[in-house]
Design a protein around this motif. Structure first.
Motif, short mmCIF file in Angstrom:
data_model
loop_
_atom_site.label_atom_id
_atom_site.label_comp_id
_atom_site.label_asym_id
_atom_site.label_seq_id
_atom_site.Cartn_x
_atom_site.Cartn_y
_atom_site.Cartn_z
N ILE A 83 0.37 -11.35 2.72
CA ILE A 83 -0.47 -10.82 3.78
C ILE A 83 -0.48 -9.31 3.69
N VAL A 84 -1.58 -8.73 4.13
CA VAL A 84 -1.73 -7.28 4.22
C VAL A 84 -2.31 -6.99 5.60
N GLN A 85 -1.63 -6.11 6.34
CA GLN A 85 -2.13 -5.73 7.65
C GLN A 85 -3.39 -4.88 7.48
N LYS A 86 -4.33 -5.06 8.41
CA LYS A 86 -5.61 -4.37 8.31
C LYS A 86 -5.47 -2.86 8.43
N GLN A 87 -4.38 -2.38 9.00
CA GLN A 87 -4.17 -0.93 9.07
C GLN A 87 -3.67 -0.37 7.72
N ASN A 88 -3.57 -1.22 6.71
CA ASN A 88 -3.12 -0.80 5.40
C ASN A 88 -4.15 -1.18 4.32
N PRO A 89 -5.39 -0.67 4.43
CA PRO A 89 -6.43 -1.06 3.48
C PRO A 89 -6.13 -0.65 2.03
N GLU A 90 -5.32 0.38 1.86
CA GLU A 90 -4.94 0.79 0.51
C GLU A 90 -4.18 -0.34 -0.20
N ALA A 91 -3.32 -1.02 0.55
CA ALA A 91 -2.58 -2.16 -0.03
C ALA A 91 -3.54 -3.28 -0.38
N ARG A 92 -4.54 -3.52 0.45
CA ARG A 92 -5.51 -4.58 0.12
C ARG A 92 -6.21 -4.24 -1.19
N ARG A 93 -6.62 -3.00 -1.35
CA ARG A 93 -7.30 -2.60 -2.60
C ARG A 93 -6.37 -2.80 -3.80
N PHE A 94 -5.10 -2.44 -3.65
CA PHE A 94 -4.13 -2.65 -4.73
C PHE A 94 -4.08 -4.13 -5.12
N TRP A 95 -3.88 -5.01 -4.13
CA TRP A 95 -3.73 -6.44 -4.44
C TRP A 95 -5.02 -7.04 -4.98
N GLU A 96 -6.17 -6.57 -4.52
CA GLU A 96 -7.43 -7.06 -5.08
C GLU A 96 -7.58 -6.65 -6.54
N ARG A 97 -7.10 -5.46 -6.89
CA ARG A 97 -7.13 -5.05 -8.31
C ARG A 97 -6.23 -5.94 -9.15
N GLN A 98 -5.23 -6.56 -8.54
CA GLN A 98 -4.32 -7.45 -9.26
C GLN A 98 -4.87 -8.89 -9.33
N GLY A 99 -6.04 -9.13 -8.74
CA GLY A 99 -6.68 -10.44 -8.82
C GLY A 99 -6.63 -11.25 -7.54
N PHE A 100 -5.99 -10.76 -6.51
CA PHE A 100 -5.94 -11.49 -5.24
C PHE A 100 -7.28 -11.39 -4.53
N ALA A 101 -7.57 -12.39 -3.70
CA ALA A 101 -8.78 -12.40 -2.89
C ALA A 101 -8.41 -12.78 -1.46
N VAL A 102 -9.18 -12.27 -0.51
CA VAL A 102 -8.93 -12.60 0.89
C VAL A 102 -9.23 -14.09 1.08
N GLU A 103 -8.25 -14.77 1.66
CA GLU A 103 -8.39 -16.19 1.97
C GLU A 103 -8.84 -16.38 3.41
N LYS A 104 -8.23 -15.60 4.32
CA LYS A 104 -8.62 -15.68 5.73
C LYS A 104 -8.02 -14.52 6.50
N ASP A 105 -8.59 -14.29 7.67
CA ASP A 105 -8.06 -13.29 8.61
C ASP A 105 -7.02 -13.99 9.49
N ILE A 106 -5.93 -13.28 9.79
CA ILE A 106 -4.88 -13.84 10.63
C ILE A 106 -4.35 -12.75 11.55
N VAL A 107 -3.50 -13.13 12.48
CA VAL A 107 -2.73 -12.20 13.28
C VAL A 107 -1.29 -12.34 12.81
N ALA A 108 -0.66 -11.23 12.46
CA ALA A 108 0.71 -11.26 11.94
C ALA A 108 1.61 -10.40 12.81
N LYS A 109 2.78 -10.91 13.12
CA LYS A 109 3.80 -10.13 13.82
C LYS A 109 4.86 -9.76 12.81
N VAL A 110 4.97 -8.48 12.54
CA VAL A 110 5.94 -7.95 11.59
C VAL A 110 6.69 -6.85 12.30
N GLY A 111 8.01 -6.97 12.39
CA GLY A 111 8.78 -5.99 13.14
C GLY A 111 8.35 -6.00 14.60
#
Length: 182
Positions: A124-152
């Protein structure tokens, strides 16, 4: 990068070094967890799986360049399904970001997962971290779905990303690539 990145298992004996790394990566932890990195963060990273995770085997690796801990990775084999892997964390010290270290680390993780029988990977990648999403998409990952995540302390909108088996093939590591500890 001047030298190779070495991956070594993290244990309780590494807690002090991990606490320092978490403090050095406070920007990341404030962004995704809503709290600074430090003692509590290191204890959670080295601790057991949360009670809501009912399957999988957790592995923690420190990423070292020279004798310096520059990052950490948490993997969960067999979660959420038996032949799938979940990347719980991959974080690097600010001075190690943006120079290809993350890609080198990921290529090694991809190889490890494939040789252990993984057919897919998720994270998962939090929406406040779009840079991480771009990184993982460059590695071949694709968005599967939107979720709500509790981290910390932070509950936030997030993307669940998926890497299917057709994209899990092993790519050759770069000459300066990650190598396992001797």
């Amino acid at each position: 990068m001047n030298s190779a990145i070495v991956s070594k298992p993290l244990t309780a004996a590494d807690r002090g070094r991990l606490e320092i790394l978490c403090r050095e990566c406070t920007d990341f932890f404030e962004l995704v967890e809503g709290q600074p990195g430090g003692t509590e963060t290191a204890a959670e990273i080295l601790g057991p799986l949360p009670s809501n995770v009912t399957s999988g085997a957790k592995s923690m690796f420190g990423l070292e360049r020279g004798n310096e801990l520059i990052g950490a990775v948490e993997l969960l084999a067999g979660f959420p399904l038996p032949n799938e892997w979940y990347v719980g964390l991959l974080f690097l010290r600010p001075d190690a970001r943006g120079a290809g270290a993350g890609t080198i680390v990921w290529e090694n993780l991809r190889k490890r997962m494939k040789t252990k029988g993984a057919v897919a990977a998720r994270l998962i990648v939090q929406k406040q971290n779009p840079e991480a999403r771009r990184f993982w998409e460059r590695q071949g990952f694709a968005v599967e779905k939107d979720i709500v995540a509790k981290v910390g302390k932070l509950e936030s909108q997030a993307w669940q990303l998926h890497l299917p088996s057709k994209r899990l093939p092993i790519k050759p590591l770069q000459r300066t690539g990650l190598r396992p500890a001797a």
